[in-house]
Structure formats: C-alpha cells, structure tokens
Design a protein around this motif. Structure first.
Motif, PDB file in Angstrom:
ATOM      1  N   PHE A 113     -30.947  49.385 -52.007  1.00  0.00           N
ATOM      2  CA  PHE A 113     -29.523  49.369 -51.671  1.00  0.00           C
ATOM      3  C   PHE A 113     -28.994  50.801 -51.585  1.00  0.00           C
ATOM      4  O   PHE A 113     -29.100  51.573 -52.527  1.00  0.00           O
ATOM      5  N   LYS A 114     -28.454  51.159 -50.437  1.00  0.00           N
ATOM      6  CA  LYS A 114     -27.970  52.525 -50.196  1.00  0.00           C
ATOM      7  C   LYS A 114     -29.043  53.574 -50.534  1.00  0.00           C
ATOM      8  O   LYS A 114     -28.776  54.626 -51.088  1.00  0.00           O
ATOM      9  N   ARG A 115     -30.293  53.220 -50.227  1.00  0.00           N
ATOM     10  CA  ARG A 115     -31.485  54.036 -50.481  1.00  0.00           C
ATOM     11  C   ARG A 115     -31.776  54.229 -51.972  1.00  0.00           C
ATOM     12  O   ARG A 115     -32.516  55.124 -52.369  1.00  0.00           O
ATOM     13  N   GLY A 116     -31.198  53.373 -52.787  1.00  0.00           N
ATOM     14  CA  GLY A 116     -31.595  53.366 -54.185  1.00  0.00           C
ATOM     15  C   GLY A 116     -30.469  53.619 -55.157  1.00  0.00           C
ATOM     16  O   GLY A 116     -29.847  54.680 -55.137  1.00  0.00           O
ATOM     17  N   ILE A 117     -30.187  52.609 -56.011  1.00  0.00           N
ATOM     18  CA  ILE A 117     -29.262  52.802 -57.130  1.00  0.00           C
ATOM     19  C   ILE A 117     -30.024  52.517 -58.419  1.00  0.00           C
ATOM     20  O   ILE A 117     -31.106  51.921 -58.408  1.00  0.00           O
ATOM     21  N   ASP A 118     -29.473  52.933 -59.544  1.00  0.00           N
ATOM     22  CA  ASP A 118     -30.111  52.728 -60.839  1.00  0.00           C
ATOM     23  C   ASP A 118     -30.104  51.249 -61.213  1.00  0.00           C
ATOM     24  O   ASP A 118     -29.186  50.498 -60.853  1.00  0.00           O
ATOM     25  N   PHE A 119     -31.144  50.861 -61.957  1.00  0.00           N
ATOM     26  CA  PHE A 119     -31.160  49.499 -62.495  1.00  0.00           C
ATOM     27  C   PHE A 119     -31.778  49.499 -63.885  1.00  0.00           C
ATOM     28  O   PHE A 119     -32.533  50.408 -64.261  1.00  0.00           O
ATOM     29  N   VAL A 120     -31.421  48.481 -64.655  1.00  0.00           N
ATOM     30  CA  VAL A 120     -31.934  48.271 -66.009  1.00  0.00           C
ATOM     31  C   VAL A 120     -32.477  46.855 -66.073  1.00  0.00           C
ATOM     32  O   VAL A 120     -31.816  45.908 -65.627  1.00  0.00           O
ATOM     33  N   ASN A 121     -33.681  46.691 -66.620  1.00  0.00           N
ATOM     34  CA  ASN A 121     -34.274  45.364 -66.751  1.00  0.00           C
ATOM     35  C   ASN A 121     -34.064  44.815 -68.157  1.00  0.00           C
ATOM     36  O   ASN A 121     -34.391  45.482 -69.148  1.00  0.00           O
ATOM     37  N   ILE A 122     -33.535  43.594 -68.218  1.00  0.00           N
ATOM     38  CA  ILE A 122     -33.459  42.868 -69.495  1.00  0.00           C
ATOM     39  C   ILE A 122     -34.193  41.544 -69.288  1.00  0.00           C
ATOM     40  O   ILE A 122     -33.613  40.538 -68.868  1.00  0.00           O
TER      41      ILE A 122
END
Length: 352
Positions: A113-122
């Motif tokens: 998305f938009k060449r990459g946004i931060d994500f956190v896995n739970i």
C-alpha cells in the motif's frame, strides 16, 4: 517469556508486549492506526486487544471474511480500497489481529500500500504464532495454489499473547502443533518427543522455543535461498494435499497443519528411500501423526492431481520438484529430488 530479536524487529511476549506496542506508536508518531480482523477475531480477540492497548491515535477496524478461501488478491483489493477511503497515508500503521490468513494477507496489504507502510503482527492462533507471523513472508494464494503472490517484508514488531489461544478450537491447536513437530524433527527432537509422548502437552511452553528456531533459520537465510528451505519440511507434499482438498468439492477441506502432518509422513518415507532415514523412525512418525490427527482418506485416484499441484511449489526449479528430506532427526538435506513414482508410493505408504 524473554523477548526474541529478529533481524529488524522484536518479538515480545505476554501482556508486557502491549506496553512495547504503545511505546512504538508513540515513538514513530503514526498518523492513524488500522486494525485488520476477520469475523472470528473481531468477536473473540478484539475486545481483549482493546482492553490492553492504549493510544490517542484515531483507530479504524477493517473486517474481512474468515478462511483460507478469502486469502486472495480480491480481498486485498477490498482492504486497499477501504484504507484509501478512510484516508490512510504513508504514516499509517496496520495491525494484523488474527491467524495465518490475516498475518500473511495483512502483511502483504501493508507492504504494497503506497509502496509500503508499517505493520505489526498480533497472531491469535498457534499456527500463526509459531510460523506465519514470524520471518517476513507475506502473501496470498492464487486460486488453490498456496502463497504464490507475495513479498518479503518485516513487521515493526510481533506481539505473542498466548491468551488468544483460548479463543480457537482444539482442531486449530492441533493444526499449529504440526509446525512445532516440524521444528522438532529438523532442529530439536525434544519438541516432537514432548508432543508424541504426552496426551496433555502444555503447548505454551513450546511456543517460545519454536519461534527461537524459526528466527535462527531466518536470520541465516532471510530470502530462502538456502538453509531456510528446511522450514518447508513436510510442506512440499503437504501443500499439494491441502490445495487438492481445497479445490475438490467431494473432499472436506483440511487445515494447514493436517495437510502438513500428512506431508511429513510421506516425506519421511521419501527420506528413508533416498537418504536412508531409519525405517523405525518413519514408523514412529506415521504412528504419532495418525494418533494426533487421525487418518485422512487419500485415494489412489487422487495421487495424480496432488502431484500436479505439487509442481507449482515455490522451491521448484526448472519444473523439478524439490524436497527437504531427513538423514536423521535434526539432520536434514535440502534440494532433494524424487521421482513421480516414488512420490506416489509415499502417498500409498500414508494410505496403507
């Protein structure tokens, strides 16, 4: 449980992990937060998450349908569209709250998305805790072909909260146990022995060690050019079986772990035929797998279709099917070849 440090992100455990998540959000000053859930995790996991999570940033919840059949590019398009409509930007954070489908698909959505946004896995299932959420693999299925579309992308953090395991079925716990068995056979036989020798095993005690093993392998080979292929033990045949049971209307779909368990029995047979893996250990594996997962009927007429699906495995090169096989427990060899006839014999061995 102590924090495990991956290449670019930490893996935090238990309730203290939520404090680390709050600190991350404060430090990186995200513009907005999106939480990806499915029908099940919205009902059973989201309330606990919101109880332990604190932020003054705006939060939007995006819900998708549960199940492997929704792990596809069409679902991704739906999530991308919703994020766009809700004003997500490059400083937004996506939190995935769910099992393997949510973490795989959510990571792919965020990383593109938009060449990459931060994500956190739970992760909220055993399978996603010990496997899917760790290691930077993201992606979706192409039809019934597993994980054909995706990218390597690391989360900012992983939160492992074993309390979420109370929200999943016994069948899902068994599914995740297959990945722990995999780590046991390839890296630490204690894990396999613990599971096969005890009717009531405390799975929580095995989660930390399983993640340690996966992290050690990924640190050595992040893009699966070499040694990381060992994490596919049981998966070459297992994915073929899983895909076949998913696409065949006359078959009841298997969980990922149930299919991988069958794959480990078949690939133990191949290991014996090709590398001399001891026959008594092949029998031990088959007996333990059937005791835990029961016996799934795979007819002789199914073999050819399963074999065709295996030809799409991502480890294959120039049309040749590649296997990870065992010389012994904790002693493996990657990039092994097996004839189609021998693969069919391995399926017949499981069936026998």
């Amino acid at each position: 449980m102590t924090t495990i440090n991956a290449a670019t992100y930490p893996i935090h455990f238990d309730e203290k992990a939520y404090n680390e998540l709050t600190s991350l959000i404060s430090k990186k000053n995200y513009s907005s937060i999106f939480i990806l859930v499915d029908d099940n995790t919205l009902e059973h996991c989201y309330p606990r998450f919101m109880q332990l999570f604190a932020t003054d940033k705006p939060i939007e919840v995006i819900q998708i349908d549960a199940g492997e059949i929704h792990k596809n590019i069409e679902t991704c398009m739906g999530v991308w569209n919703v994020m766009t409509e809700l004003g997500a930007d490059r400083k937004s954070l996506l939190i995935t709250l769910g099992g393997g489908v949510i973490t795989d698909l959510g990571g792919f959505v965020a990383s593109t998305f938009k060449r990459g946004i931060d994500f956190v896995n739970i992760p909220t299932t055993l399978l996603s805790m010990v496997d899917a959420s760790v290691g930077g693999k993201t992606g979706v299925d192409l039809g019934v072909l597993k994980n054909q579309i995706g990218v390597f992308a690391n989360p900012e953090m992983i939160v492992i909260d074993a309390e979420y395991l109370h929200t999943v079925s016994t069948r899902e716990i068994r599914s995740g146990t297959a990945e722990i068995i995999k780590y046991g056979m390839t890296h630490d036989i204690r894990l396999f022995n613990e599971i096969k020798d005890n009717d009531q095993v405390n799975i929580v005690d095995l989660i930390h060690r399983s993640i340690e093993i996966k992290n050690e392998v990924v640190l050595e080979d992040p893009k699966e050019q070499d040694i990381r292929k060992v994490l596919n033990w049981g998966h070459t045949i297992g994915h073929g079986v899983e895909s076949y049971f998913l696409e065949n209307p006359k078959k009841e779909a298997l969980t990922h772990g149930e299919a991988i368990a069958i794959g480990m029995v078949c690939e133990a047979y191949l290991s014996s035929e090709i590398l001399g893996f001891p026959e008594e250990k092949v029998s031990e594996i088959k007996e333990a797998i059937i005791k835990i997962y029961g016996k799934i009927a795979i007819e002789k007429n199914d073999f050819k279709a399963i074999l065709e699906l295996m030809k799409h495995d991502k480890k294959n090169v120039a049309g040749e099917i590649n296997f990870v096989l065992l010389k012994d427990y904790e002693d493996f060899k990657i990039n092994c070849k097996a004839s189609e006839e021998l693969i069919k014999k391995s399926l017949a061995f499981y069936n026998a």
